[in-house]
Design an enzyme around this catalytic site. Structure first.
Site, mmCIF file in Angstrom:
data_model
loop_
_atom_site.group_PDB
_atom_site.id
_atom_site.type_symbol
_atom_site.label_atom_id
_atom_site.label_comp_id
_atom_site.label_asym_id
_atom_site.label_seq_id
_atom_site.Cartn_x
_atom_site.Cartn_y
_atom_site.Cartn_z
ATOM 1 N N CYS A 35 0.849 -1.199 0.000
ATOM 2 C CA CYS A 35 0.000 0.000 0.000
ATOM 3 C C CYS A 35 0.883 1.246 0.000
ATOM 4 O O CYS A 35 1.774 1.375 0.832
ATOM 5 C CB CYS A 35 -0.905 -0.006 1.235
ATOM 6 S SG CYS A 35 -1.859 1.515 1.401
HETATM 7 N N1 MHO Z 1 -7.398 -0.842 1.632
HETATM 8 C C1 MHO Z 1 -6.221 -0.877 2.424
HETATM 9 C C2 MHO Z 1 -5.039 -0.261 1.734
HETATM 10 C C3 MHO Z 1 -5.315 0.984 0.998
HETATM 11 S S1 MHO Z 1 -4.044 1.239 -0.037
HETATM 12 C C4 MHO Z 1 -4.217 2.709 -0.750
HETATM 13 C C5 MHO Z 1 -6.483 -0.181 3.716
HETATM 14 O O1 MHO Z 1 -7.564 0.295 3.914
HETATM 15 O O2 MHO Z 1 -5.594 -0.102 4.549
HETATM 16 O O3 MHO Z 1 -4.202 0.262 -1.084
#
Ligand code: MHO
Length: 222
Positions: A35
Site C-alpha cells: 500500500c
Molecule cells: N485498503 C487498504 C489499503 C489501501 S491502499 C491505498 C487499507 O484500507 O488499509 O491500497
C-alpha cells in the site's frame, strides 16, 4: 483559526519550499512496496528526499485509477537530491520495508523496482543479488523498467497528513494544487506517521508559521 494566522502561514511554508532543489536537479526513483500510503510517509521524512507522490505503474493499462487498476501496482515515486542521497540508500529502505521473499497475493501490492535508467537497473539488480547472498533466500521482487507513472487520485497523496485534518486543511489552503509536490508536506506527512527524528522535526516546525491549532495537532501525532 483567525485570518491573521492564515496569512502568517502563507509566506513561510512556501518560502521553505522555494529553497528546495528544483525538479531539473533532482533524481527520481519509483518503487512498489505494498500500500503506497506507508512508503509515501517513510520516504517523505528522509533527509535528502525533496518530493514524493504516489501512483500506479508497472502495467500496461493506459488509464488506471484506484478502483480500476488493471495490471498496475501501487507505487511510490521519490525525487531526491543526488548530492545528498545515493540511489542505494533508497534501495536499502525499499528492501527493508516490504516482503521480498514472499510472492505477493495481489498485483496491486507487489514489491517491484521500476528503474528509470540503466544505472538504476544495475544498482537494483546488484542489491537484490547481495540480499540473496546475505540471506540464502530467493528474492521474489523483480527489477523492471518504468514505462509510465500514472499519478494517483489526490485523496491518496500525503494520506497520513490528510488524516490530520487541521494541518492538512491549513496547508491545502496555503498551497492549493502545489500541496502534493511540497517538500514541507512530504516531511510533515512523514512526521505524523512517526518518521523522522526529534531534531529534524524541531528544525522544520520552527521554520513554519503553522497556526497553534495545527502545530498542536502535529505534536499530538508524533
Ligand atoms: N485498503 C487498504 C489499503 C489501501 S491502499 C491505498 C487499507 O484500507 O488499509 O491500497
Amino acid at each position: 483559526m483567525g485570518l491573521s494566522d492564515r496569512e502568517s502561514t502563507r509566506p513561510t511554508a512556501l518560502g521553505v519550499d522555494a529553497e528546495a532543489l528544483p525538479p531539473e536537479e533532482t533524481a527520481t526513483a519509483t518503487f512498489g512496496m505494498g500500500c503506497f500510503w506507508g512508503p509515501d510517509a517513510r520516504f517523505g521524512a528522509m533527509p535528502g528526499v525533496v518530493r514524493t507522490r504516489v501512483g500506479y505503474a508497472g502495467g500496461s493499462d493506459p488509464d488506471p485509477s484506484y478502483y480500476a487498476l488493471g495490471d498496475h501496482t501501487e507505487v511510490i515515486q521519490v525525487e531526491y537530491d543526488p548530492a545528498e542521497r545515493a540511489y542505494e540508500d533508497l534501495l536499502g529502505v525499499f528492501w527493508a520495508n516490504h516482503s521480498p521473499f514472499s510472492a505477493p497475493h495481489k498485483r496491486q501490492y507487489r514489491g517491484v523496482v521500476l528503474a528509470h535508467d540503466d544505472a538504476q537497473r544495475e544498482a537494483a539488480a546488484a542489491s537484490k543479488t547481495a540480499l540473496e547472498e546475505r540471506t540464502g533466500k530467493t528474492v521474489q521482487t523483480p527489477v523492471e523498467t518504468l514505462a509510465r507513472f500514472h499519478r494517483a487520485e489526490e485523496y491518496h497523496q500525503k494520506y497520513e497528513l490528510r488524516s490530520t485534518p487541521v494541518v492538512a486543511d491549513e496547508l491545502e489552503d496555503v498551497y492549493g494544487p502545489a500541496f502534493v509536490e511540497s517538500t514541507v508536506a512530504a516531511r510533515l506527512n512523514g512526521f505524523v506517521a512517526g518518521h523522522g527524528d526529534a531534531d529534524q522535526r524541531r528544525e522544520l516546525l520552527a521554520e513554519l508559521d503553522l497556526s497553534p491549532a495545527a502545530l498542536s495537532e502535529v505534536r499530538r501525532r508524533i
